[in-house]
Design an enzyme around this catalytic site. Structure first.
Site, PDB file in Angstrom:
ATOM      1  N   ASN A  37      61.349  22.576  40.454  1.00 15.50           N
ATOM      2  CA  ASN A  37      62.372  21.895  39.019  1.00 15.50           C
ATOM      3  C   ASN A  37      62.517  21.240  39.856  1.00 15.50           C
ATOM      4  OD1 ASN A  37      62.086  22.233  36.501  1.00 15.50           O
ATOM      5  ND2 ASN A  37      63.712  22.432  36.760  1.00 15.50           N
ATOM      6  N   LYS A  86      66.658  28.489  35.707  1.00 12.01           N
ATOM      7  CA  LYS A  86      67.275  27.961  33.882  1.00 12.01           C
ATOM      8  C   LYS A  86      66.948  28.148  32.789  1.00 12.01           C
ATOM      9  CE  LYS A  86      67.109  23.019  33.826  1.00 12.01           C
ATOM     10  NZ  LYS A  86      67.815  21.835  33.427  1.00 12.01           N
ATOM     11  N   SER A 126      77.842  30.140  33.910  1.00 12.77           N
ATOM     12  CA  SER A 126      77.414  29.012  32.549  1.00 12.77           C
ATOM     13  C   SER A 126      78.444  29.608  31.538  1.00 12.77           C
ATOM     14  CB  SER A 126      75.934  29.810  32.249  1.00 12.77           C
ATOM     15  OG  SER A 126      75.659  29.324  31.707  1.00 12.77           O
ATOM     16  N   TYR A 151      68.200  35.193  32.182  1.00 14.68           N
ATOM     17  CA  TYR A 151      67.990  34.009  32.885  1.00 14.68           C
ATOM     18  C   TYR A 151      69.876  34.380  32.322  1.00 14.68           C
ATOM     19  CZ  TYR A 151      71.106  29.666  33.390  1.00 14.68           C
ATOM     20  OH  TYR A 151      71.968  28.966  33.858  1.00 14.68           O
ATOM     21  N   LYS A 155      72.824  34.917  35.843  1.00 20.28           N
ATOM     22  CA  LYS A 155      73.763  34.559  35.908  1.00 20.28           C
ATOM     23  C   LYS A 155      75.331  35.571  36.102  1.00 20.28           C
ATOM     24  CE  LYS A 155      72.656  30.257  37.127  1.00 20.28           C
ATOM     25  NZ  LYS A 155      73.215  29.855  38.443  1.00 20.28           N
ATOM     26  N   PHE A 180      79.325  24.018  29.765  1.00 24.95           N
ATOM     27  CA  PHE A 180      79.092  24.329  29.029  1.00 24.95           C
ATOM     28  C   PHE A 180      77.695  23.253  28.422  1.00 24.95           C
ATOM     29  CE2 PHE A 180      82.366  27.150  26.563  1.00 24.95           C
ATOM     30  CZ  PHE A 180      82.674  27.274  27.321  1.00 24.95           C
ATOM     31  N   LEU A 202      67.924  20.377  23.289  1.00 25.94           N
ATOM     32  CA  LEU A 202      68.030  19.796  22.873  1.00 25.94           C
ATOM     33  C   LEU A 202      68.430  17.993  22.913  1.00 25.94           C
ATOM     34  CD1 LEU A 202      68.569  19.593  19.507  1.00 25.94           C
ATOM     35  CD2 LEU A 202      71.146  19.040  20.372  1.00 25.94           C
ATOM     36  N   VAL A 219      64.974  21.445  14.149  1.00 26.07           N
ATOM     37  CA  VAL A 219      66.059  22.091  13.956  1.00 26.07           C
ATOM     38  C   VAL A 219      66.162  23.861  13.655  1.00 26.07           C
ATOM     39  CG1 VAL A 219      68.449  21.399  12.835  1.00 26.07           C
ATOM     40  CG2 VAL A 219      66.780  19.702  13.398  1.00 26.07           C
ATOM     41  N   PHE A 220      66.677  24.271  14.878  1.00 26.83           N
ATOM     42  CA  PHE A 220      66.714  25.324  14.968  1.00 26.83           C
ATOM     43  C   PHE A 220      67.800  26.228  13.571  1.00 26.83           C
ATOM     44  CE2 PHE A 220      65.031  25.450  19.499  1.00 26.83           C
ATOM     45  CZ  PHE A 220      63.590  25.077  18.651  1.00 26.83           C
ATOM     46  N   GLY A 296      68.665  34.494  19.364  1.00 25.40           N
ATOM     47  CA  GLY A 296      69.703  34.454  20.607  1.00 25.40           C
ATOM     48  C   GLY A 296      70.342  33.238  20.345  1.00 25.40           C
ATOM     49  N   ASP A 297      70.052  32.537  19.651  1.00 25.39           N
ATOM     50  CA  ASP A 297      71.187  31.185  19.831  1.00 25.39           C
ATOM     51  C   ASP A 297      72.482  31.943  18.814  1.00 25.39           C
ATOM     52  OD1 ASP A 297      70.136  29.812  20.791  1.00 25.39           O
ATOM     53  OD2 ASP A 297      69.202  28.105  19.082  1.00 25.39           O
TER      54      ASP A 297
END
Ligand code: NAD
Ligand code: WQD
Length: 340
Positions: A37, A86, A126, A151, A155, A180, A202, A219-220, A296-297
């Site tokens: 990546n 990631k 994370s 993911y 972690k 963060f 973003l 914009v979610f 998931g947000d």
């Protein structure tokens, strides 16, 4: 003689900025990266900025033979471990790749370290390990939560296996750094984030809209209980993040056990505040449409950075304007990332 640090994933976004900070601080650096990546050009740029070169080894953290050779031939005193996958969405589609690279890869790395007698490790964790905290700002002693995707689980699994490892052998000295939202680029505009394909995060998305590569931002969600209904995050400049790694590396030297630090600013911004700040810094319009929430947000997430300030003597010093203008400098000077 200066110390030699192994940086896994050192050609990537955060790894390249940290490699630069290490070289500037007088460390010798060996980078191990399989380039899945990233581009080796990032390390050429690092050398251009500081006039010093990291040694680059193209290879995989899952390759035990390679790791044994590497540790036998270099006098490595500590490892900064960035290597891993990631992308949250991809982790849902390809969980085994995430567990193999992130979890099994970390196991292999730790086995090779123990074999070589290298016990100092700084791990890229994370804020996702906190799950959905009910209280802000987030402190390190909050319980870890239930991450919503493979993911995040990878972690958390690595954090837990590192805790077990340190309990089993007191020579281990491990830092878990819970980032963060890393953003920005080096002030030179020579290194920065170069996502593959359409960005998931973003700020890379916003900057590709501003440069005209993407038509508009989605914009979610604008129905969260936040300042303007859009999601709030703690964005931290990648150079501040890199400095935090140096402090952690130095602080855990000669120590024993696991230490956990949040690396954030303590300040949250909404999606619309980010759009506005980017328009101001770039002078470009960033058209957007409001769309439903992304599964998931969480609504909001920001750090309590007090523990890192007290124990590492580290604080983020770069504000929103600098994050935006540095991102724009990198994006406008390198519209195709490292490809051109
Ligand atoms: P990145 O993809 O730019 O860097 C990761 C690097 O690791 C890449 O250069 C990739 O080629 C390399 N790599 C991947 N798998 C490998 C393997 N098996 N062997 C060797 N090299 C391998 O990502 P980044 O944003 O710089 O993230 C660095 C670390 O920080 C990752 O572990 C990531 O999970 C973690 N992190 C990132 C963020 C973020 O938003 N960027 C937030 C929290 C934590
Ligand atoms: C930020 C905000 C979105 C894109 C992720 C991982 C986390 C960590 C950092 C690695 C949210 C909104 C986003 C878009 C939008 N990575 N957004 N439109 O989700 O906080 O964290 O990256 O460890 O584990 O989950 O970051 O940049 O994706 O989103 O409205 O096109 O921007 O809803 O509120 P996130 P992000």
């Amino acid at each position: 003689m200066s110390e030699t640090i192994l940086v896994t994933g050192g050609a990537g976004y955060i790894g390249s900025h940290t490699t630069l900070a290490l070289l500037e601080a007088g460390y010798e650096v060996v980078v191990l990266d399989n380039l899945c990546n990233s581009s080796p050009e990032s390390l050429q740029r690092v050398a251009r900025i500081c006039g010093k070169q990291a040694e680059f080894i193209q290879g995989d953290i899952r390759d035990r033979v390679l790791l044994d050779e590497l540790f036998a031939s270099k006098n490595i005193s500590a490892v900064l471990h960035f290597a891993g996958l990631k992308a949250v969405g991809e982790s849902v589609a390809k969980p085994l790749s995430y567990y193999e690279n992130n979890v099994a890869g970390s196991v292999t790395l730790c086995q090779a370290m123990a074999h070589a007698g290298v016990y100092r490790l700084v791990f890229s964790s994370s804020a996702t390990v906190y799950g959905e905290p009910t209280q802000m700002p987030i402190r390190e002693d909050f319980p870890t939560g239930i991450p919503t995707n493979p993911y995040g689980r990878s972690k958390l699994m690595v954090e837990e296996l590192l805790q077990d490892l340190a309990r089993s052998e007191p020579r281990w000295s491990i830092a878990l750094l819970r980032y963060f939202n890393p953003v920005g680029a080096h002030t030179s505009g020579l290194i920065g984030e170069d996502p593959n394909g359409i960005p998931n995060n973003l700020l890379p998305y916003i900057s590709q809209v501003a440069i005209g590569k993407l038509k508009q931002l989605s914009v979610f969600g604008n129905d969260y209980a936040t300042v303007d209904g859009t999601g709030v995050r703690d964005y931290i400049h990648v150079q501040d993040l890199a400095d935090g790694h140096l402090k952690a590396l130095q602080t855990i030297a000669g120590d024993s056990g696991v230490k956990i630090w949040n690396l954030g600013t303590g300040q949250g911004y909404s999606v619309l505040q980010m759009v506005q700040a980017f328009e101001k810094a770039s002078g470009q319009p960033v058209p957007y449409q409001l769309v439903p929430r992304r599964p998931g947000d969480i609504a909001e997430c920001w750090a309590d950075p007090a523990k890192a300030a007290a124990e590492l003597g580290w604080k983020a010093t770069r504000g929103l304007e600098e994050m935006m203008s540095d991102t724009w400098r990198w994006q406008s000077a390198n519209p195709q990332g490292y490809a051109h």
